[in-house]
Design a protein around this motif. Structure first.
Motif, PDB file in Angstrom:
ATOM      1  N   PRO A  96      41.275  34.199 -48.878  1.00 56.56           N
ATOM      2  CA  PRO A  96      41.912  33.726 -50.113  1.00 56.56           C
ATOM      3  C   PRO A  96      43.276  33.084 -49.854  1.00 56.56           C
ATOM      4  O   PRO A  96      44.036  33.530 -48.989  1.00 56.56           O
ATOM      5  N   ALA A  97      43.549  32.050 -50.602  1.00 58.11           N
ATOM      6  CA  ALA A  97      44.839  31.361 -50.492  1.00 58.11           C
ATOM      7  C   ALA A  97      45.778  31.841 -51.599  1.00 58.11           C
ATOM      8  O   ALA A  97      45.325  32.354 -52.630  1.00 58.11           O
ATOM      9  N   PRO A  98      47.073  31.696 -51.406  1.00 54.04           N
ATOM     10  CA  PRO A  98      48.015  32.002 -52.491  1.00 54.04           C
ATOM     11  C   PRO A  98      47.730  31.131 -53.720  1.00 54.04           C
ATOM     12  O   PRO A  98      47.019  30.125 -53.629  1.00 54.04           O
ATOM     13  N   LYS A  99      48.285  31.526 -54.830  1.00 59.70           N
ATOM     14  CA  LYS A  99      48.040  30.782 -56.068  1.00 59.70           C
ATOM     15  C   LYS A  99      48.490  29.332 -55.954  1.00 59.70           C
ATOM     16  O   LYS A  99      47.881  28.434 -56.539  1.00 59.70           O
ATOM     17  N   GLU A 100      49.561  29.097 -55.233  1.00 59.14           N
ATOM     18  CA  GLU A 100      50.110  27.760 -55.076  1.00 59.14           C
ATOM     19  C   GLU A 100      50.073  27.350 -53.604  1.00 59.14           C
ATOM     20  O   GLU A 100      50.527  28.095 -52.738  1.00 59.14           O
ATOM     21  N   ALA A 101      49.536  26.165 -53.326  1.00 61.47           N
ATOM     22  CA  ALA A 101      49.495  25.659 -51.953  1.00 61.47           C
ATOM     23  C   ALA A 101      50.843  25.112 -51.515  1.00 61.47           C
ATOM     24  O   ALA A 101      51.120  24.998 -50.319  1.00 61.47           O
ATOM     25  N   THR A 102      51.668  24.776 -52.498  1.00 61.92           N
ATOM     26  CA  THR A 102      53.025  24.276 -52.229  1.00 61.92           C
ATOM     27  C   THR A 102      53.977  24.951 -53.211  1.00 61.92           C
ATOM     28  O   THR A 102      53.666  25.081 -54.399  1.00 61.92           O
ATOM     29  N   VAL A 103      55.109  25.378 -52.721  1.00 67.25           N
ATOM     30  CA  VAL A 103      56.101  26.046 -53.563  1.00 67.25           C
ATOM     31  C   VAL A 103      57.411  25.279 -53.492  1.00 67.25           C
ATOM     32  O   VAL A 103      57.864  24.892 -52.406  1.00 67.25           O
ATOM     33  N   ILE A 104      58.016  25.041 -54.647  1.00 62.96           N
ATOM     34  CA  ILE A 104      59.353  24.451 -54.712  1.00 62.96           C
ATOM     35  C   ILE A 104      60.347  25.591 -54.856  1.00 62.96           C
ATOM     36  O   ILE A 104      60.249  26.393 -55.793  1.00 62.96           O
ATOM     37  N   VAL A 105      61.275  25.685 -53.929  1.00 66.90           N
ATOM     38  CA  VAL A 105      62.231  26.787 -53.934  1.00 66.90           C
ATOM     39  C   VAL A 105      63.157  26.675 -55.138  1.00 66.90           C
ATOM     40  O   VAL A 105      63.827  25.651 -55.331  1.00 66.90           O
ATOM     41  N   ALA A 106      63.170  27.718 -55.960  1.00 68.10           N
ATOM     42  CA  ALA A 106      64.008  27.726 -57.159  1.00 68.10           C
ATOM     43  C   ALA A 106      65.450  28.066 -56.803  1.00 68.10           C
ATOM     44  O   ALA A 106      65.727  28.669 -55.754  1.00 68.10           O
ATOM     45  N   GLU A 107      66.345  27.682 -57.667  1.00 66.63           N
ATOM     46  CA  GLU A 107      67.754  28.018 -57.496  1.00 66.63           C
ATOM     47  C   GLU A 107      67.897  29.539 -57.442  1.00 66.63           C
ATOM     48  O   GLU A 107      67.378  30.267 -58.289  1.00 66.63           O
ATOM     49  N   GLY A 108      68.575  30.034 -56.410  1.00 69.26           N
ATOM     50  CA  GLY A 108      68.793  31.463 -56.259  1.00 69.26           C
ATOM     51  C   GLY A 108      67.665  32.193 -55.542  1.00 69.26           C
ATOM     52  O   GLY A 108      67.778  33.384 -55.273  1.00 69.26           O
ATOM     53  N   SER A 109      66.583  31.495 -55.242  1.00 67.55           N
ATOM     54  CA  SER A 109      65.476  32.120 -54.528  1.00 67.55           C
ATOM     55  C   SER A 109      65.697  32.005 -53.024  1.00 67.55           C
ATOM     56  O   SER A 109      66.671  31.406 -52.562  1.00 67.55           O
ATOM     57  N   ASN A 110      64.790  32.570 -52.246  1.00 72.37           N
ATOM     58  CA  ASN A 110      64.890  32.513 -50.792  1.00 72.37           C
ATOM     59  C   ASN A 110      63.496  32.669 -50.193  1.00 72.37           C
ATOM     60  O   ASN A 110      62.519  32.889 -50.915  1.00 72.37           O
ATOM     61  N   SER A 162      46.473  29.296 -47.152  1.00 70.77           N
ATOM     62  CA  SER A 162      45.951  30.599 -46.736  1.00 70.77           C
ATOM     63  C   SER A 162      46.414  30.873 -45.309  1.00 70.77           C
ATOM     64  O   SER A 162      46.729  29.950 -44.540  1.00 70.77           O
ATOM     65  N   LEU A 163      46.455  32.137 -44.951  1.00 68.86           N
ATOM     66  CA  LEU A 163      46.888  32.504 -43.604  1.00 68.86           C
ATOM     67  C   LEU A 163      46.001  31.862 -42.544  1.00 68.86           C
ATOM     68  O   LEU A 163      46.491  31.348 -41.532  1.00 68.86           O
ATOM     69  N   ALA A 164      44.695  31.856 -42.790  1.00 68.14           N
ATOM     70  CA  ALA A 164      43.769  31.285 -41.803  1.00 68.14           C
ATOM     71  C   ALA A 164      43.970  29.785 -41.648  1.00 68.14           C
ATOM     72  O   ALA A 164      43.913  29.246 -40.535  1.00 68.14           O
ATOM     73  N   VAL A 165      44.213  29.091 -42.756  1.00 65.36           N
ATOM     74  CA  VAL A 165      44.466  27.648 -42.706  1.00 65.36           C
ATOM     75  C   VAL A 165      45.755  27.364 -41.937  1.00 65.36           C
ATOM     76  O   VAL A 165      45.844  26.401 -41.163  1.00 65.36           O
ATOM     77  N   ALA A 166      46.746  28.212 -42.121  1.00 62.96           N
ATOM     78  CA  ALA A 166      48.012  28.031 -41.400  1.00 62.96           C
ATOM     79  C   ALA A 166      47.785  28.061 -39.895  1.00 62.96           C
ATOM     80  O   ALA A 166      48.349  27.251 -39.145  1.00 62.96           O
ATOM     81  N   PHE A 167      46.944  28.973 -39.432  1.00 70.42           N
ATOM     82  CA  PHE A 167      46.655  29.046 -37.997  1.00 70.42           C
ATOM     83  C   PHE A 167      45.839  27.837 -37.533  1.00 70.42           C
ATOM     84  O   PHE A 167      46.094  27.281 -36.462  1.00 70.42           O
ATOM     85  N   ASN A 224      41.195  34.694 -38.258  1.00 78.52           N
ATOM     86  CA  ASN A 224      40.562  34.719 -39.582  1.00 78.52           C
ATOM     87  C   ASN A 224      40.363  36.157 -40.061  1.00 78.52           C
ATOM     88  O   ASN A 224      40.610  36.488 -41.229  1.00 78.52           O
ATOM     89  N   VAL A 225      39.900  37.002 -39.146  1.00 82.01           N
ATOM     90  CA  VAL A 225      39.663  38.410 -39.486  1.00 82.01           C
ATOM     91  C   VAL A 225      40.967  39.102 -39.878  1.00 82.01           C
ATOM     92  O   VAL A 225      41.026  39.850 -40.869  1.00 82.01           O
TER      93      VAL A 225
END
Length: 224
Positions: free
Chosen positions: A35-49, A89-94, A108-109
């Motif tokens: 499974p992949a995260p809800k968002e494939a791309t994240v824009i860093v919000a002000e005050g986030s890290n 997803s973690l597997a796609v990143a690898f 993948n496992v």
């Protein structure tokens, strides 16, 4: 006292990890099954890290290093608001980092074991709270315990594959150690053990975050 208990549990974990890792067949997990995260791309919000982004995307703030390595960020502490970050997803990143065909199945496992753990963690925590036990051992529902043990078994099998790395590749000792610790802590949760501090299940996330970060860097370096 807290650190004494942690030292004792770590020594027990080290003693038990090697006995399990070599005798489990590697499950078959495709990249698409992770499974992949809800968002494939994240824009860093002000005050986030990156810690906050890592917790939202992958389950724990310790994935900040994983996100930094994946996005070519040299200093995770200095990410700018408005920055666009890849969170596949973690597997796609690898795969995108150039994982060798020898190791991609094990990666993948590991990726699926991590997402499976975070899928069951809310039910585990709800059962733990409902038990009323604050420290010691509670009667964990058998279905939850079985799912946790399945995650640990999958990690052990994948670690055994990573341990076979030979020249021209390098055995990723730090990655193997961190995943082994994650599996041990998951088994401890499956046994119904509660440390009384809330540190036990948090350690799973910490180990996952560090292990995946080290594994990704190892992959980016052509498994050296």
């Amino acid at each position: 006292m807290r650190w004494s208990l942690l030292i004792v549990s770590t020594l027990a974990m080290i003693a038990g990890c090697d006995r399990r890792s070599s005798d489990r067949p590697l499950p078959k997990v495709s990249i698409e099954e992770v499974p992949a995260p809800k968002e494939a791309t994240v824009i860093v919000a002000e005050g986030s890290n990156l810690g906050a982004v890592g917790a939202e995307a992958y389950g724990h703030e310790r994935f900040s290093g994983f996100i930094a390595a994946m996005n070519g960020i040299a200093d995770p502490e200095r990410v700018q608001a408005g920055a666009s970050l890849k969170t596949p997803s973690l597997a796609v990143a690898f795969r995108d980092a150039g994982a060798d065909a020898t190791f991609q199945p094990a990666l993948n496992v590991l990726s699926k074991a991590c997402t499976d753990y975070y899928a069951i963690e809310p039910a585990y925590l709800a059962a733990r709270q409902a038990s009323g036990v604050e420290r010691g051992e509670f009667a964990i529902p058998s279905e939850i315990a079985a799912k946790l043990r399945a995650c640990a078994d999958a990690i052990d099998a994948a670690v055994a594959t990573l341990s076979t790395a030979r020249v021209p590749h390098t055995r990723p000792s730090m990655t193997i150690d961190q995943f082994g610790q994650a599996a041990w802590h998951i088994r401890d949760l499956a046994a119904g053990h509660i440390d009384g501090y809330g540190y036990d299940y948090d350690l799973v996330g910490q180990r996952f975050g560090l292990a995946f970060t080290n594994a990704l860097i190892w992959t980016q370096n052509h498994h050296r």
